[in-house]
Design an enzyme around this catalytic site. Sequence first.
Site, short mmCIF file in Angstrom:
data_model
loop_
_atom_site.label_atom_id
_atom_site.label_comp_id
_atom_site.label_asym_id
_atom_site.label_seq_id
_atom_site.Cartn_x
_atom_site.Cartn_y
_atom_site.Cartn_z
N ASN A 17 -1.74 -0.23 7.36
CA ASN A 17 -1.10 -1.50 7.68
C ASN A 17 -0.23 -2.05 6.56
O ASN A 17 0.00 -3.25 6.47
CB ASN A 17 -2.14 -2.52 8.17
CG ASN A 17 -3.31 -2.64 7.20
OD1 ASN A 17 -3.22 -2.18 6.07
ND2 ASN A 17 -4.38 -3.27 7.65
N PHE B 132 -15.37 4.57 8.00
CA PHE B 132 -14.03 4.93 7.55
C PHE B 132 -13.82 4.69 6.05
O PHE B 132 -12.71 4.85 5.53
CB PHE B 132 -12.97 4.14 8.35
CG PHE B 132 -13.13 2.64 8.30
CD1 PHE B 132 -12.65 1.90 7.23
CD2 PHE B 132 -13.76 1.97 9.34
CE1 PHE B 132 -12.80 0.52 7.19
CE2 PHE B 132 -13.91 0.58 9.31
CZ PHE B 132 -13.43 -0.14 8.23
N HIS C 81 -1.71 -5.44 1.74
CA HIS C 81 -2.98 -6.14 1.60
C HIS C 81 -2.71 -7.59 1.21
O HIS C 81 -1.86 -7.85 0.37
CB HIS C 81 -3.85 -5.50 0.51
CG HIS C 81 -5.03 -6.35 0.12
ND1 HIS C 81 -6.19 -6.39 0.86
CD2 HIS C 81 -5.21 -7.25 -0.89
CE1 HIS C 81 -7.04 -7.25 0.30
NE2 HIS C 81 -6.46 -7.79 -0.76
N LYS D 222 0.83 -1.20 0.00
CA LYS D 222 0.00 0.00 0.00
C LYS D 222 0.88 1.26 0.00
O LYS D 222 2.09 1.19 0.26
CB LYS D 222 -0.92 -0.04 1.23
CG LYS D 222 -1.92 -1.23 1.23
CD LYS D 222 -2.78 -1.19 2.49
CE LYS D 222 -3.83 -2.28 2.53
NZ LYS D 222 -4.69 -2.17 3.76
N ARG E 192 2.71 -6.07 9.56
CA ARG E 192 1.84 -5.00 10.02
C ARG E 192 2.19 -4.57 11.45
O ARG E 192 2.13 -3.38 11.78
CB ARG E 192 0.38 -5.44 9.94
CG ARG E 192 -0.13 -5.52 8.51
CD ARG E 192 -1.45 -6.24 8.43
NE ARG E 192 -2.15 -6.01 7.17
CZ ARG E 192 -3.32 -6.55 6.86
NH1 ARG E 192 -3.93 -7.35 7.73
NH2 ARG E 192 -3.90 -6.30 5.70
N THR F 113 -5.20 -7.36 11.01
CA THR F 113 -5.62 -6.14 10.31
C THR F 113 -5.26 -4.89 11.11
O THR F 113 -4.72 -3.92 10.57
CB THR F 113 -7.15 -6.18 10.09
OG1 THR F 113 -7.48 -7.40 9.42
CG2 THR F 113 -7.62 -4.99 9.28
N ARG G 188 -0.93 -14.25 4.98
CA ARG G 188 -1.66 -13.52 6.04
C ARG G 188 -0.95 -13.67 7.38
O ARG G 188 -0.96 -12.75 8.20
CB ARG G 188 -3.12 -13.97 6.11
CG ARG G 188 -3.95 -13.37 4.97
CD ARG G 188 -5.44 -13.50 5.19
NE ARG G 188 -5.99 -12.60 6.19
CZ ARG G 188 -6.50 -11.39 5.92
NH1 ARG G 188 -6.51 -10.91 4.70
NH2 ARG G 188 -7.00 -10.66 6.89
N1 UDP Z 1 -9.60 -1.07 8.01
C1 UDP Z 1 -9.59 0.00 8.88
N2 UDP Z 1 -10.33 -0.08 10.03
C2 UDP Z 1 -11.07 -1.18 10.35
C3 UDP Z 1 -11.05 -2.27 9.46
C4 UDP Z 1 -10.31 -2.19 8.29
O1 UDP Z 1 -8.94 0.99 8.61
O2 UDP Z 1 -11.70 -1.20 11.42
C5 UDP Z 1 -8.80 -1.00 6.77
C6 UDP Z 1 -7.41 -1.63 6.89
O3 UDP Z 1 -6.50 -0.87 6.12
C7 UDP Z 1 -7.66 -3.00 6.29
C8 UDP Z 1 -8.66 -2.70 5.18
O4 UDP Z 1 -9.49 -1.68 5.73
O5 UDP Z 1 -6.47 -3.59 5.80
C9 UDP Z 1 -9.50 -3.88 4.74
O6 UDP Z 1 -10.17 -4.43 5.84
P1 UDP Z 1 -10.32 -6.00 6.03
O7 UDP Z 1 -11.31 -6.22 7.12
O8 UDP Z 1 -10.59 -6.64 4.71
O9 UDP Z 1 -8.88 -6.44 6.60
P2 UDP Z 1 -7.64 -7.17 5.89
O10 UDP Z 1 -8.20 -8.26 5.01
O11 UDP Z 1 -6.88 -6.13 5.13
O12 UDP Z 1 -6.83 -7.72 7.03
MG MG Z 2 -9.66 -8.16 3.58
#
Ligand code: UDP
Ligand code: MG
Length: 168
Positions: free
Chosen positions: A123, A59, A126, A11, A109, A98, A92
């Site tokens: 973070n 958000f 992705h 990112k 992360r 996350t 992951r």
């Molecule tokens: N995100 C955030 N706040 C939250 C949840 C998600 O800012 O409470 C952002 C974060 O950058 C995250 C992205 O949205 O990587 C996508 O969310 P997801 O739940 O898909 O998490 P990921 O698969 O990236 O772990």
């Molecule tokens: Mg996701």
Amino acid sequence: MANQATLILIKPDGLKKSLTGNILTRLSETKLEIVAAKIATVSRELAEEHYRHLKDKPFFSDLIKYLRGELHNRRKVMALVYWGEDAIKKCRQLAGSTNPEEAESTSIRGSYGRITTSGVYENVIHVSSEDKEAEREIKLWFHPDEIIVNLYPTKEAVEKEKKIKVWA
Ligand code: UDP
Ligand code: MG
């Protein structure tokens, strides 16, 4: 577990913090194969489609700005497809949770992420979260001929009178 593909995005915060080499080195621990890679600018449509599962979250608009690089003055991401056994779980695991505050401190992360005052989790990376999502995301970010293995079925199509850029 059969071979599996996952989309990886470094990112804009990862690019701004010069973490590309570092992140790729961490991911090389997985012994997975990189089958596609590019630097891409992220249109609003692409960002909104990529994160469509979060479109009702408060958000969301900040998240779109974040992915498009508006928060870091880096209007690009690095997009890759990793391929191999158990690819999603392995990537992951290295990425970590996350929420960077909850992510294991040695994870990508956990090491490099932060939460901004607006609440967005920056973070740095992705990773797709399961097979179906990986397929949807990879098809969103890549054309079939940008990937060096045949991940998903393709068909032949003829593009008519499409303007393309060539070297002058
Ligand atoms: N995100 C955030 N706040 C939250 C949840 C998600 O800012 O409470 C952002 C974060 O950058 C995250 C992205 O949205 O990587 C996508 O969310 P997801 O739940 O898909 O998490 P990921 O698969 O990236 O772990
Ligand atoms: Mg996701």
